[in-house]
Scaffold this motif. Structure first.
Motif, PDB file in Angstrom:
ATOM      1  N   MET A 136      10.597   7.789  44.586  1.00  0.00           N
ATOM      2  CA  MET A 136      11.848   7.051  44.384  1.00  0.00           C
ATOM      3  C   MET A 136      12.172   6.989  42.899  1.00  0.00           C
ATOM      4  O   MET A 136      11.314   7.200  42.042  1.00  0.00           O
ATOM      5  N   THR A 137      13.443   6.713  42.614  1.00  0.00           N
ATOM      6  CA  THR A 137      13.888   6.468  41.246  1.00  0.00           C
ATOM      7  C   THR A 137      14.637   5.141  41.220  1.00  0.00           C
ATOM      8  O   THR A 137      15.056   4.620  42.247  1.00  0.00           O
ATOM      9  N   ILE A 138      14.826   4.625  40.025  1.00  0.00           N
ATOM     10  CA  ILE A 138      15.614   3.400  39.836  1.00  0.00           C
ATOM     11  C   ILE A 138      16.415   3.554  38.551  1.00  0.00           C
ATOM     12  O   ILE A 138      15.956   4.178  37.591  1.00  0.00           O
ATOM     13  N   GLY A 139      17.633   3.024  38.543  1.00  0.00           N
ATOM     14  CA  GLY A 139      18.498   3.143  37.379  1.00  0.00           C
ATOM     15  C   GLY A 139      19.333   4.408  37.442  1.00  0.00           C
ATOM     16  O   GLY A 139      19.188   5.246  38.333  1.00  0.00           O
ATOM     17  N   ASN A 140      20.232   4.542  36.446  1.00  0.00           N
ATOM     18  CA  ASN A 140      21.130   5.688  36.412  1.00  0.00           C
ATOM     19  C   ASN A 140      21.399   6.062  34.955  1.00  0.00           C
ATOM     20  O   ASN A 140      22.006   5.280  34.223  1.00  0.00           O
ATOM     21  N   LYS A 189      27.812   0.905  30.772  1.00  0.00           N
ATOM     22  CA  LYS A 189      28.511  -0.373  30.756  1.00  0.00           C
ATOM     23  C   LYS A 189      27.664  -1.433  31.458  1.00  0.00           C
ATOM     24  O   LYS A 189      26.998  -1.140  32.458  1.00  0.00           O
ATOM     25  N   ALA A 190      27.726  -2.645  30.966  1.00  0.00           N
ATOM     26  CA  ALA A 190      26.952  -3.736  31.553  1.00  0.00           C
ATOM     27  C   ALA A 190      27.330  -3.981  33.001  1.00  0.00           C
ATOM     28  O   ALA A 190      26.471  -4.298  33.844  1.00  0.00           O
ATOM     29  N   SER A 191      28.610  -3.823  33.339  1.00  0.00           N
ATOM     30  CA  SER A 191      29.078  -4.099  34.693  1.00  0.00           C
ATOM     31  C   SER A 191      28.433  -3.172  35.719  1.00  0.00           C
ATOM     32  O   SER A 191      28.310  -3.523  36.905  1.00  0.00           O
ATOM     33  N   GLN A 192      28.008  -1.995  35.290  1.00  0.00           N
ATOM     34  CA  GLN A 192      27.419  -1.036  36.219  1.00  0.00           C
ATOM     35  C   GLN A 192      26.019  -1.460  36.676  1.00  0.00           C
ATOM     36  O   GLN A 192      25.531  -0.999  37.713  1.00  0.00           O
ATOM     37  N   LEU A 193      25.382  -2.341  35.928  1.00  0.00           N
ATOM     38  CA  LEU A 193      24.011  -2.727  36.232  1.00  0.00           C
ATOM     39  C   LEU A 193      23.894  -3.716  37.378  1.00  0.00           C
ATOM     40  O   LEU A 193      22.781  -4.097  37.755  1.00  0.00           O
ATOM     41  N   ALA A 194      25.012  -4.145  37.949  1.00  0.00           N
ATOM     42  CA  ALA A 194      24.948  -5.071  39.083  1.00  0.00           C
ATOM     43  C   ALA A 194      24.165  -4.462  40.240  1.00  0.00           C
ATOM     44  O   ALA A 194      23.557  -5.173  41.041  1.00  0.00           O
ATOM     45  N   ARG A 195      24.140  -3.142  40.309  1.00  0.00           N
ATOM     46  CA  ARG A 195      23.404  -2.457  41.378  1.00  0.00           C
ATOM     47  C   ARG A 195      21.897  -2.575  41.185  1.00  0.00           C
ATOM     48  O   ARG A 195      21.134  -2.515  42.146  1.00  0.00           O
ATOM     49  N   TYR A 196      21.465  -2.703  39.929  1.00  0.00           N
ATOM     50  CA  TYR A 196      20.037  -2.746  39.615  1.00  0.00           C
ATOM     51  C   TYR A 196      19.725  -4.067  38.930  1.00  0.00           C
ATOM     52  O   TYR A 196      20.256  -4.361  37.861  1.00  0.00           O
ATOM     53  N   ARG A 249      11.789  -2.313  37.166  1.00  0.00           N
ATOM     54  CA  ARG A 249      11.286  -2.823  38.450  1.00  0.00           C
ATOM     55  C   ARG A 249      12.001  -2.123  39.598  1.00  0.00           C
ATOM     56  O   ARG A 249      13.222  -2.083  39.638  1.00  0.00           O
ATOM     57  N   PHE A 250      11.224  -1.630  40.533  1.00  0.00           N
ATOM     58  CA  PHE A 250      11.774  -0.902  41.677  1.00  0.00           C
ATOM     59  C   PHE A 250      12.060  -1.852  42.844  1.00  0.00           C
ATOM     60  O   PHE A 250      11.488  -2.942  42.929  1.00  0.00           O
ATOM     61  N   PRO A 251      12.922  -1.439  43.780  1.00  0.00           N
ATOM     62  CA  PRO A 251      13.203  -2.245  44.977  1.00  0.00           C
ATOM     63  C   PRO A 251      11.961  -2.441  45.846  1.00  0.00           C
ATOM     64  O   PRO A 251      10.976  -1.705  45.727  1.00  0.00           O
ATOM     65  N   GLY A 289      21.534   2.886  30.492  1.00  0.00           N
ATOM     66  CA  GLY A 289      21.061   4.025  31.279  1.00  0.00           C
ATOM     67  C   GLY A 289      19.566   3.986  31.562  1.00  0.00           C
ATOM     68  O   GLY A 289      19.004   4.958  32.087  1.00  0.00           O
ATOM     69  N   ASN A 290      18.911   2.886  31.250  1.00  0.00           N
ATOM     70  CA  ASN A 290      17.479   2.702  31.506  1.00  0.00           C
ATOM     71  C   ASN A 290      17.145   3.097  32.951  1.00  0.00           C
ATOM     72  O   ASN A 290      17.787   2.639  33.889  1.00  0.00           O
ATOM     73  N   HIS A 291      16.116   3.918  33.142  1.00  0.00           N
ATOM     74  CA  HIS A 291      15.748   4.332  34.495  1.00  0.00           C
ATOM     75  C   HIS A 291      14.281   4.750  34.540  1.00  0.00           C
ATOM     76  O   HIS A 291      13.641   4.947  33.518  1.00  0.00           O
ATOM     77  N   GLY A 292      13.753   4.853  35.760  1.00  0.00           N
ATOM     78  CA  GLY A 292      12.363   5.244  35.933  1.00  0.00           C
ATOM     79  C   GLY A 292      12.177   6.045  37.209  1.00  0.00           C
ATOM     80  O   GLY A 292      13.006   5.993  38.128  1.00  0.00           O
ATOM     81  N   ASP A 293      11.066   6.793  37.268  1.00  0.00           N
ATOM     82  CA  ASP A 293      10.749   7.656  38.411  1.00  0.00           C
ATOM     83  C   ASP A 293       9.329   7.375  38.890  1.00  0.00           C
ATOM     84  O   ASP A 293       8.445   7.054  38.093  1.00  0.00           O
ATOM     85  N   TYR A 294       9.116   7.559  40.191  1.00  0.00           N
ATOM     86  CA  TYR A 294       7.816   7.262  40.778  1.00  0.00           C
ATOM     87  C   TYR A 294       7.498   8.250  41.895  1.00  0.00           C
ATOM     88  O   TYR A 294       8.347   8.529  42.750  1.00  0.00           O
TER      89      TYR A 294
END
Length: 343
Positions: free
Chosen positions: A141-145, A150-157, A192-194, A273-278
């Motif tokens: 899985m991945t998290i972030g994009n 934009k700050a408003s886009q982070l509502a998903r994460y 942090r992942f879901p 754009g902070n993101h991570g992979d697992y």
């Protein structure tokens, strides 16, 4: 002071199981087997920890990493998973770039050769589900994009943050964008992942749709999983400490004090754009045993405190490294980010 902080952290998390351990740096290179499988080099630079089986494809048809890995840079000796993030750069006033290095967490893991602190959290005592279901071979899985700016886009994460460390024990005052002042002890980036899974798919086309966040809250707070993703899984999260001390020089920073000099390896200067992979790679049922045993290593610093798991020293973890596949110049002052990227 440090051990008192651990107690506070554990109490605030409220999880039944807390696995906390060190993963030393395995390799830094431009490979991304999830988003750009088979591409050598991939578009942007990553820092990777975990099993030395990491490669350009991580073939999902050969899902059991424990069969192909010979060492791990993590202290649980049965964890051959791979964990990775982008790489942080400093952009000087003259427009050149220099790579930041990760460093060992001063709270128990100062001897690690960079890398990350990794956590696996079980559900809280207030959650109706008492145990987390461990991942299966092939899970990823991945998290972030990385496209977000934009700050408003982070509502998903909900939990992708930065902490400007004035000391190794600094916590709180987290931000979703880059710090705009000197961080004496470095910048800690948290991913942090879901914690909810659909129970069927080990992956999805976007590497995210098969997992989800709890409804109106977090697993730690006792919030339930949505009906579409009913299975509670461990919350995986990384703390990566970037050494910013070499760049605490006002002459290097932007003349405009409202601007900051940090940029991710994919060209993001906002931090959004902070993101991570697992990629899961625990041997056999090791992770499930740890989840079922209510192991709690957060209270003891550099001691795994999980008798059901085999562990190794940080010194041995430091020895597990991987030869670079995509060779290129990464050190010194660079005219552009690796791959020719610019903000």
């Amino acid at each position: 002071m440090q051990w008192t902080l651990f107690l506070v952290v554990a109490a605030s998390v409220g999880a039944r199981t807390i696995l906390r351990f060190s993963c030393s740096q395995l390799v830094v290179e431009r490979l991304d087997p999830l988003v750009n499988p088979g591409m050598i080099p991939s578009p942007h630079l990553h820092q990777i920890v975990g099993g030395n089986g990491f490669n350009a494809t991580m073939d999902p048809n050969r899902a059991d990493l424990a069969d192909v890995v010979t060492c791990t840079s993590c202290t649980p000796a049965e964890d051959f998973s791979n964990y990775w993030t982008a790489v942080l750069f400093f952009r000087a006033r003259n427009g050149t770039y220099k790579r930041l290095h990760t460093k060992g967490n001063p709270l128990g893991y100062a001897d690690a050769t960079g890398g990350q602190t990794v956590y696996y959290l079980g559900p809280s005592a207030s959650n109706s589900v008492s145990r987390a279901t461990a991942f299966r071979p092939g899970f990823r899985m991945t998290i972030g994009n990385p496209a977000y700016n934009k700050a408003s886009q982070l509502a998903r994460y909900r939990q992708l943050m930065y902490t400007c460390l004035q000391a190794g024990t600094t916590r709180g005052a987290d931000t979703f964008d880059f710090p705009t002042k000197f961080c004496k002890a470095g910048i800690m980036v948290t991913v942090r992942f879901p914690t909810c899974w659909d129970g069927k798919n080990l992956d999805s086309p976007d590497h995210q749709s098969h997992v989800a966040y709890p409804v109106n809250g977090t697993t730690e707070s006792g919030a339930p999983c949505p009906a579409s993703h009913p299975v509670v899984i461990p919350q995986v999260f990384y703390e990566t400490l970037w050494d910013t001390a070499p760049f605490n020089d006002k002459e290097l920073w932007p003349e405009d004090e409202k601007k900051q000099p940090f940029v991710w390896s994919f060209g993001d200067q906002t931090g959004y754009g902070n993101h991570g992979d697992y990629v899961f790679g625990w041997k056999g049922d090791a992770l499930q045993r740890a989840m079922d045993a209510d192991c709690n290593s957060d209270l003891y610093g550099n001691y795994l405190n999980c008798p059901t798991l085999k562990s190794q020293s940080i010194i041995k973890s430091n020895r597990c490294v991987k030869e670079v596949t995509a060779r290129e110049e990464l050190d010194g002052w660079l005219k552009s980010l690796p791959g020719g990227l610019t903000p």
